[in-house]
Write a protein that holds these residues in place. Structure first.
Motif, PDB file in Angstrom:
ATOM      1  N   VAL A 542      37.610  47.081  56.041  1.00 50.65           N
ATOM      2  CA  VAL A 542      38.846  47.758  55.631  1.00 50.65           C
ATOM      3  C   VAL A 542      38.815  48.031  54.132  1.00 50.65           C
ATOM      4  CG1 VAL A 542      41.328  47.393  55.362  1.00 50.65           C
ATOM      5  CG2 VAL A 542      40.231  46.854  57.542  1.00 50.65           C
ATOM      6  N   LEU A 543      38.325  47.065  53.360  1.00 46.94           N
ATOM      7  CA  LEU A 543      38.225  47.244  51.914  1.00 46.94           C
ATOM      8  C   LEU A 543      37.327  48.435  51.569  1.00 46.94           C
ATOM      9  CD1 LEU A 543      38.927  45.803  49.141  1.00 46.94           C
ATOM     10  CD2 LEU A 543      36.669  44.784  49.313  1.00 46.94           C
ATOM     11  N   ARG A 544      36.177  48.519  52.223  1.00 49.29           N
ATOM     12  CA  ARG A 544      35.255  49.625  51.947  1.00 49.29           C
ATOM     13  C   ARG A 544      35.868  50.965  52.377  1.00 49.29           C
ATOM     14  NH1 ARG A 544      31.530  45.935  54.926  1.00 49.29           N
ATOM     15  NH2 ARG A 544      30.597  44.544  53.372  1.00 49.29           N
ATOM     16  N   ALA A 545      36.561  50.952  53.508  1.00 52.97           N
ATOM     17  CA  ALA A 545      37.193  52.194  53.972  1.00 52.97           C
ATOM     18  C   ALA A 545      38.254  52.660  52.984  1.00 52.97           C
ATOM     19  CB  ALA A 545      37.798  51.979  55.360  1.00 52.97           C
ATOM     20  N   ALA A 546      39.048  51.733  52.472  1.00 55.56           N
ATOM     21  CA  ALA A 546      40.076  52.091  51.495  1.00 55.56           C
ATOM     22  C   ALA A 546      39.441  52.626  50.213  1.00 55.56           C
ATOM     23  CB  ALA A 546      40.960  50.889  51.193  1.00 55.56           C
ATOM     24  N   ALA A 547      38.341  52.019  49.798  1.00 49.10           N
ATOM     25  CA  ALA A 547      37.652  52.505  48.600  1.00 49.10           C
ATOM     26  C   ALA A 547      37.096  53.906  48.832  1.00 49.10           C
ATOM     27  CB  ALA A 547      36.530  51.541  48.223  1.00 49.10           C
ATOM     28  N   GLY A 548      36.569  54.145  50.038  1.00 51.97           N
ATOM     29  CA  GLY A 548      36.039  55.464  50.342  1.00 51.97           C
ATOM     30  C   GLY A 548      37.103  56.547  50.317  1.00 51.97           C
ATOM     31  N   ARG A 549      38.348  56.180  50.601  1.00 50.54           N
ATOM     32  CA  ARG A 549      39.442  57.156  50.560  1.00 50.54           C
ATOM     33  C   ARG A 549      40.163  57.143  49.222  1.00 50.54           C
ATOM     34  NH1 ARG A 549      38.674  56.064  55.838  1.00 50.54           N
ATOM     35  NH2 ARG A 549      39.299  57.628  57.384  1.00 50.54           N
ATOM     36  N   GLU A 550      39.654  56.350  48.277  1.00 57.07           N
ATOM     37  CA  GLU A 550      40.188  56.282  46.916  1.00 57.07           C
ATOM     38  C   GLU A 550      41.635  55.800  46.880  1.00 57.07           C
ATOM     39  OE1 GLU A 550      39.431  59.964  44.910  1.00 57.07           O
ATOM     40  OE2 GLU A 550      37.259  59.591  44.826  1.00 57.07           O
ATOM     41  N   TRP A 551      41.958  54.837  47.751  1.00 58.19           N
ATOM     42  CA  TRP A 551      43.266  54.183  47.709  1.00 58.19           C
ATOM     43  C   TRP A 551      43.134  52.978  46.776  1.00 58.19           C
ATOM     44  CZ3 TRP A 551      43.485  54.258  53.760  1.00 58.19           C
ATOM     45  CH2 TRP A 551      43.745  55.569  54.190  1.00 58.19           C
ATOM     46  N   HIS A 552      43.102  53.249  45.493  1.00 56.40           N
ATOM     47  CA  HIS A 552      42.665  52.256  44.522  1.00 56.40           C
ATOM     48  C   HIS A 552      43.569  51.029  44.468  1.00 56.40           C
ATOM     49  CE1 HIS A 552      39.615  55.007  43.369  1.00 56.40           C
ATOM     50  NE2 HIS A 552      40.440  55.895  42.839  1.00 56.40           N
ATOM     51  N   ASP A 553      44.885  51.220  44.513  1.00 58.18           N
ATOM     52  CA  ASP A 553      45.773  50.062  44.478  1.00 58.18           C
ATOM     53  C   ASP A 553      45.565  49.170  45.694  1.00 58.18           C
ATOM     54  OD1 ASP A 553      46.948  50.651  42.048  1.00 58.18           O
ATOM     55  OD2 ASP A 553      48.541  51.873  42.925  1.00 58.18           O
ATOM     56  N   ALA A 554      45.419  49.772  46.852  1.00 59.58           N
ATOM     57  CA  ALA A 554      45.189  48.980  48.056  1.00 59.58           C
ATOM     58  C   ALA A 554      43.886  48.188  47.954  1.00 59.58           C
ATOM     59  CB  ALA A 554      45.160  49.883  49.287  1.00 59.58           C
ATOM     60  N   VAL A 555      42.873  48.769  47.308  1.00 59.18           N
ATOM     61  CA  VAL A 555      41.570  48.100  47.212  1.00 59.18           C
ATOM     62  C   VAL A 555      41.663  46.845  46.359  1.00 59.18           C
ATOM     63  CG1 VAL A 555      39.219  48.328  46.329  1.00 59.18           C
ATOM     64  CG2 VAL A 555      40.239  50.194  47.634  1.00 59.18           C
ATOM     65  N   TRP A 556      42.189  46.976  45.139  1.00 60.14           N
ATOM     66  CA  TRP A 556      42.206  45.772  44.302  1.00 60.14           C
ATOM     67  C   TRP A 556      43.199  44.739  44.831  1.00 60.14           C
ATOM     68  CZ3 TRP A 556      46.592  43.982  42.137  1.00 60.14           C
ATOM     69  CH2 TRP A 556      47.596  44.853  41.728  1.00 60.14           C
ATOM     70  N   GLN A 557      44.288  45.206  45.465  1.00 58.57           N
ATOM     71  CA  GLN A 557      45.249  44.250  46.009  1.00 58.57           C
ATOM     72  C   GLN A 557      44.664  43.484  47.193  1.00 58.57           C
ATOM     73  OE1 GLN A 557      48.980  46.296  46.737  1.00 58.57           O
ATOM     74  NE2 GLN A 557      49.029  47.099  44.645  1.00 58.57           N
ATOM     75  N   LEU A 558      43.894  44.142  48.049  1.00 62.78           N
ATOM     76  CA  LEU A 558      43.262  43.446  49.162  1.00 62.78           C
ATOM     77  C   LEU A 558      42.208  42.471  48.643  1.00 62.78           C
ATOM     78  CD1 LEU A 558      42.980  43.019  52.174  1.00 62.78           C
ATOM     79  CD2 LEU A 558      41.428  44.985  52.271  1.00 62.78           C
ATOM     80  N   THR A 559      41.444  42.876  47.644  1.00 59.54           N
ATOM     81  CA  THR A 559      40.478  41.956  47.036  1.00 59.54           C
ATOM     82  C   THR A 559      41.188  40.722  46.499  1.00 59.54           C
ATOM     83  OG1 THR A 559      39.052  43.810  46.414  1.00 59.54           O
ATOM     84  CG2 THR A 559      38.705  41.732  45.259  1.00 59.54           C
ATOM     85  N   ASP A 560      42.302  40.928  45.819  1.00 55.32           N
ATOM     86  CA  ASP A 560      43.068  39.818  45.256  1.00 55.32           C
ATOM     87  C   ASP A 560      43.617  38.914  46.352  1.00 55.32           C
ATOM     88  OD1 ASP A 560      44.283  38.552  42.895  1.00 55.32           O
ATOM     89  OD2 ASP A 560      46.186  39.244  43.731  1.00 55.32           O
ATOM     90  N   ALA A 561      44.093  39.512  47.452  1.00 62.12           N
ATOM     91  CA  ALA A 561      44.662  38.724  48.546  1.00 62.12           C
ATOM     92  C   ALA A 561      43.612  37.889  49.259  1.00 62.12           C
ATOM     93  CB  ALA A 561      45.355  39.650  49.542  1.00 62.12           C
ATOM     94  N   MET A 562      42.357  38.291  49.189  1.00 57.22           N
ATOM     95  CA  MET A 562      41.285  37.551  49.849  1.00 57.22           C
ATOM     96  C   MET A 562      40.816  36.340  49.044  1.00 57.22           C
ATOM     97  SD  MET A 562      39.174  40.898  51.146  1.00 57.22           S
ATOM     98  CE  MET A 562      37.698  40.049  51.704  1.00 57.22           C
ATOM     99  N   TRP A 563      41.447  36.039  47.928  1.00 61.68           N
ATOM    100  CA  TRP A 563      41.022  34.955  47.053  1.00 61.68           C
ATOM    101  C   TRP A 563      40.808  33.617  47.770  1.00 61.68           C
ATOM    102  CZ3 TRP A 563      38.657  33.710  42.866  1.00 61.68           C
ATOM    103  CH2 TRP A 563      38.840  32.465  42.263  1.00 61.68           C
ATOM    104  N   PRO A 564      41.723  33.146  48.620  1.00 58.09           N
ATOM    105  CA  PRO A 564      41.473  31.845  49.270  1.00 58.09           C
ATOM    106  C   PRO A 564      40.243  31.849  50.166  1.00 58.09           C
ATOM    107  CG  PRO A 564      43.452  32.883  50.159  1.00 58.09           C
ATOM    108  CD  PRO A 564      43.062  33.665  48.944  1.00 58.09           C
ATOM    109  N   LEU A 565      39.902  32.998  50.749  1.00 56.05           N
ATOM    110  CA  LEU A 565      38.659  33.086  51.515  1.00 56.05           C
ATOM    111  C   LEU A 565      37.474  32.800  50.603  1.00 56.05           C
ATOM    112  CD1 LEU A 565      36.777  34.024  53.870  1.00 56.05           C
ATOM    113  CD2 LEU A 565      37.123  36.361  53.033  1.00 56.05           C
ATOM    114  N   PHE A 566      37.454  33.421  49.433  1.00 60.11           N
ATOM    115  CA  PHE A 566      36.339  33.231  48.514  1.00 60.11           C
ATOM    116  C   PHE A 566      36.323  31.805  47.950  1.00 60.11           C
ATOM    117  CE2 PHE A 566      37.403  37.893  47.718  1.00 60.11           C
ATOM    118  CZ  PHE A 566      36.523  38.325  48.697  1.00 60.11           C
ATOM    119  N   LEU A 567      37.473  31.303  47.580  1.00 58.78           N
ATOM    120  CA  LEU A 567      37.549  29.993  46.941  1.00 58.78           C
ATOM    121  C   LEU A 567      37.199  28.861  47.900  1.00 58.78           C
ATOM    122  CD1 LEU A 567      38.371  28.392  44.373  1.00 58.78           C
ATOM    123  CD2 LEU A 567      40.680  28.280  45.334  1.00 58.78           C
TER     124      LEU A 567
END
Length: 815
Positions: A542-567
């Motif tokens: 979903v992140l890559r698809a949003a980036a491909g459509r240039e939905w920039h706010d959605a991209v960085w917000q989804l990355t930010d929301a995934m923080w507990p997965l990464f941590l």
């Protein structure tokens, strides 16, 4: 008689360096079992010349287990040797030895050496706990048939390998045109072999011809497989992931179905490390490049006419076929013997019981030259023809749902995602999903293990058909809206998980074009983490698809929301990829707050992955932006990250000014948890600089503040460092060990394998400093056993610590 397992042998081989009698005894056993110059003898020589190397030990253990599988006498000898060589917590005063024939485990009392014909039987010690045995194969249709000759050919290949002079993995490539039934054939064959695969059967779709998202990366699949076997710490690099996969599967009797492969290069890293494994690869290509990996090949032809008619009969009923036998044969012929085409056509006819087979045959014949020529070139024109006819008869709302779902970046979805894609209620989505399953346009999978609901997926040809129709019949705005609704569902769900798991991180805004009507909710933090874990690949898609459509706010917000997965779960490859994409989007959106967050969160991923110079660069960029904006909290965060990166790179003096300033700023703004984390790092540096009393003061304050902030994980980290500092400051190993054991228990509860290993290493260092080399060796070996499968760098450090225990005499590694 149960075999000696590879993990048991590996642990015993590592422990053999600590016992003068253990190594020679094994050498005699192996030399008697090996032939001059064979793999086993060469592995023995390698192990003898590289003592203490965990990877040489694992290699020898795997070959020994394979040889013992066909030699019961060797199994018994190895069992006895393992019992004598495996380190125990209570044998530091004297290493007991046994002579004679014995099988001993469980609660046994032995006083020094025993020789003679000793026979003591008990239950074997249990291995490490594991979850349920993975059984991931796709369900097989009840009317599977027409493939007897294929099944006989596959069985002949299996028997030929099984009857060979030595155990060898079987790797079968099943190729054939799209829709010919490769996956069903492979699933049917492997399902019948479940008894030969007691350790599990794995499945993955490699998406070799997926119309969206592209082929699956090997690292994506390795993470999925490793988690199925209980691995919680997945390395970031593909080479390390593949090495861990081979280590985890060494000695296991498993089957792996790699479905829809694109190339040999995509498959090769996914091959398990066991001589008893069975790997089946399905592909539209022949993948002859896998011949160098020992693969054998089987090509699947379309069904014979009589088998195609039999499949049609099973779907529409013998009565209808009996009334129009010639039309049935015509339908089967027009479907080109492809089971997928026959099934789609049959589902269409079953949904219209009054329609004659003659009418269906005429419709298929009329559409024989229909569109989607790229798929026709791959041999699936018959599938397209059948799909066109089935689609033409769908009700308008079901047809629209078909197109909406075909545009999505996710390959598996539930009714919540379907409702979002279609912009309908969940009840309406469930109805149209049932309709699509009924006409064989959608596959109904097993229930979701986390949510418990049904899951669905398209065959890749059907998905391509749906996507093509969406491109022809829907406007670009409608297609974008269908995808954006799904992006917003995932963003909302990840944000809900973030709020439960890392509430202190949940500070930035969330923007929804389509606020979800049916947001995902979680009962507790455990369920939230399970969802993030299970959906990680869909989140990235979903992140890559949003980036491909240039939905920039959605991209960085989804990355930010995934923080507990990464941590919490540390998928370093996804961590760094997501933040690279997120940082680019934040810059393009012109959002400085988001840019700073991407730099610090992404810098943490680079730092934890050992890429300290890159991490320092990211934190430095964030620091510059924070100072330009007068953002004190972000400035402190960047300084902390920069200081920690320098500390981990070994630049202690350069790290201190950054961390000291970060602490001042965090105290000024009242950020107590942040101040405690900075004190933790400063306490670690004080220890490294030989200032244990200063370290105790800093770490005690950090521990108390983190407990007050309900941050149990970081409080356990502070306790671990405090235990080491206490030993050096007060010269009281017993008190230090008590603190470290408490920290170990807290990390066991948290499920942090990395920190369990780290605390065991601390315990070994404490024992070594107190002069108890035997106890130190025990702790180091337990730490090494946890590190070896996941971190070659940490494993080498632990091997060096074992070597250093006897610097003035024969080393532990050479005994």
């Amino acid at each position: 008689m149960d075999p000696v397992t590879v993990p048991q042998l590996t642990a015993a081989l590592i422990g053999a360096d600590r016992r003068r009698t253990a190594r020679p005894a094994l050498v005699e056993i192996v030399r008697a079992a090996a032939a001059p110059g064979d793999l086993l003898s060469r592995a023995l020589a390698s192990w003898e010349t590289s003592p203490g190397d965990p990877f040489r030990a694992a290699e020898l253990a795997e070959l020994l287990a394979a040889r013992a599988a066909s030699r019961p006498g060797l199994t018994e000898e190895l069992r006895l040797w393992v019992l004598a060589a495996t380190p125990r917590a209570d044998d530091s005063v004297h290493a007991n030895t046994l002579g004679g024939t014995a099988r001993i485990s469980g609660a046994v009392l032995q006083s020094r050496d025993i020789h003679g014909g000793v026979h003591i039987h008990s239950a074997e010690p249990a291995g490490p706990p594991r979850g349920p045995v993975p059984r991931q194969l796709l369900p097989v249709p009840a009317d599977f048939g027409g493939r007897d000759s294929d099944l006989r050919a596959l069985e002949a290949l299996r028997r030929e390998t099984a009857d060979g002079p030595a155990p060898a993995p079987l790797r079968v490539v099943i190729s054939g045109p799209a829709g010919v039934g490769k996956t069903t054939l492979a699933s049917h064959w492997l399902t019948g072999l479940a008894g030969n695969c007691p350790d599990g059967q794995l499945y993955t779709d490699l998406r070799g011809h997926s119309p969206t998202g592209g082929p699956a990366a090997p690292g994506e699949v390795l993470g999925q497989f490793l988690r199925a076997f209980g691995s919680t710490h997945i390395p970031s690099g593909l080479d390390e992931q593949a090495a861990l996969w081979r280590s985890v599967t060494a000695g296991l009797r498993i089957a792996v179905l790699l479905d829809n492969a694109l190339s040999a290069a995509q498959v090769r890293p996914l091959l398990p490390g066991s001589a008893s494994s069975l790997v089946v690869v399905t592909s539209r290509r022949r993948l002859t490049g896998l011949v160098v990996d020992g693969a054998v090949f089987h090509h699947v032809e379309p069904l014979r006419p009589e088998a195609a008619v039999a499949l049609l009969t099973s779907r529409v009923g013998a009565h209808r076929v009996g009334q129009e036998p010639e039309a049935a044969r015509r339908v089967a012929a027009l479907c080109a013997g492809l089971p997928l085409a026959v099934s789609v056509a049959a589902a269409r006819m079953a949904a219209r019981p009054r329609q004659s087979l003659t009418v269906m045959a005429a419709a298929l014949d009329r559409d024989a030259g229909s569109r989607l020529e790229p798929l026709r070139a791959e041999g699936s024109g018959a599938v397209r023809t059948a799909l066109d006819e089935s689609y033409r008869t769908l009700p308008a709302d079901v047809a629209r749902a078909y197109r909406c779902l075909g545009t999505q970046p996710v390959t598996v979805f539930d009714s919540t995602v379907a409702a979002a894609a279609c912009g309908t209620s969940r009840a309406e989505a469930e109805r149209v999903l049932d309709d699509l399953v009924e006409v064989n346009l959608l596959e109904d999978l097993t229930p979701d293990p986390v949510g418990g609901g049904e899951r669905y997926r398209f065959h890749d040809l059907i998905r391509a058909h749906a996507d093509d129709l969406a491109g022809r019949e829907d406007s670009p705005a409608d297609r974008d809206a269908a995808v954006r609704r799904v992006v917003d569902v995932y963003l909302a769900a990840a944000t809900a998980a973030e709020a439960l798991l890392t509430p202190s991180h949940r500070t930035l805004r969330r923007d929804y074009v389509f606020p979800p009507a049916h947001p995902v909710t979680f009962a507790d933090s455990r369920a939230a983490l399970q969802w993030l874990d299970g959906e990680r690949l869909h989140l990235m898609a979903v992140l890559r698809a949003a980036a491909g459509r240039e939905w920039h706010d959605a991209v960085w917000q989804l990355t930010d929301a995934m923080w507990p997965l990464f941590l919490r779960l540390r998928p370093y490859d996804l961590w760094t990829e997501a933040h690279g994409i997120g940082l680019d989007s934040a810059c393009r959106a012109g959002d400085r707050t988001a840019e700073k967050r991407m730099l610090t969160s992404g810098g943490a991923g680079l730092r934890n992955d050992g890429r300290h110079d890159e991490a320092a660069e990211w934190f430095g960029r964030s620091l510059e932006l924070a100072r330009q904006d007068g953002d004190v909290r972000a400035e402190a965060q960047a300084l902390h990250g920069l200081g920690q990166s320098l500390r981990l790179a070994g630049h202690l003096e350069r790290a201190i000014p950054h961390l000291t300033r970060a602490l001042e700023l965090r105290e000024e703004i009242g950020y107590r948890r942040g101040a405690a984390l900075t004190r933790l790092v400063l306490g670690d540096i004080a220890q490294a600089r030989g200032r244990p009393h200063e370290a105790v003061t800093l770490l005690t304050a950090a521990r108390e503040a983190l407990l007050a902030e309900s941050d149990a994980y970081d409080a356990a980290r502070a306790l671990a460092f405090l235990g080491r500092a206490h030993a050096r400051a007060h010269g009281d190993p017993a008190a230090a060990e008590e603190l470290l054991h408490r920290a170990h228990e807290e990390f066991l509860a948290a499920g942090s394998v990395h920190w369990q290993a780290r605390v065991l290493e601390f315990l070994g260092q404490t024992a070594a400093e107190g002069g108890d080399t035997e106890k130190a060796g025990d702790h180091y070996e337990r730490s090494l056993a946890l590190y070896a499968p996941v971190s070659s760098q940490d494993a080498r450090r632990l091997a060096a610590r074992l070597q250093s225990l006897h610097p003035g005499g024969p080393s532990r590694r050479n005994r």
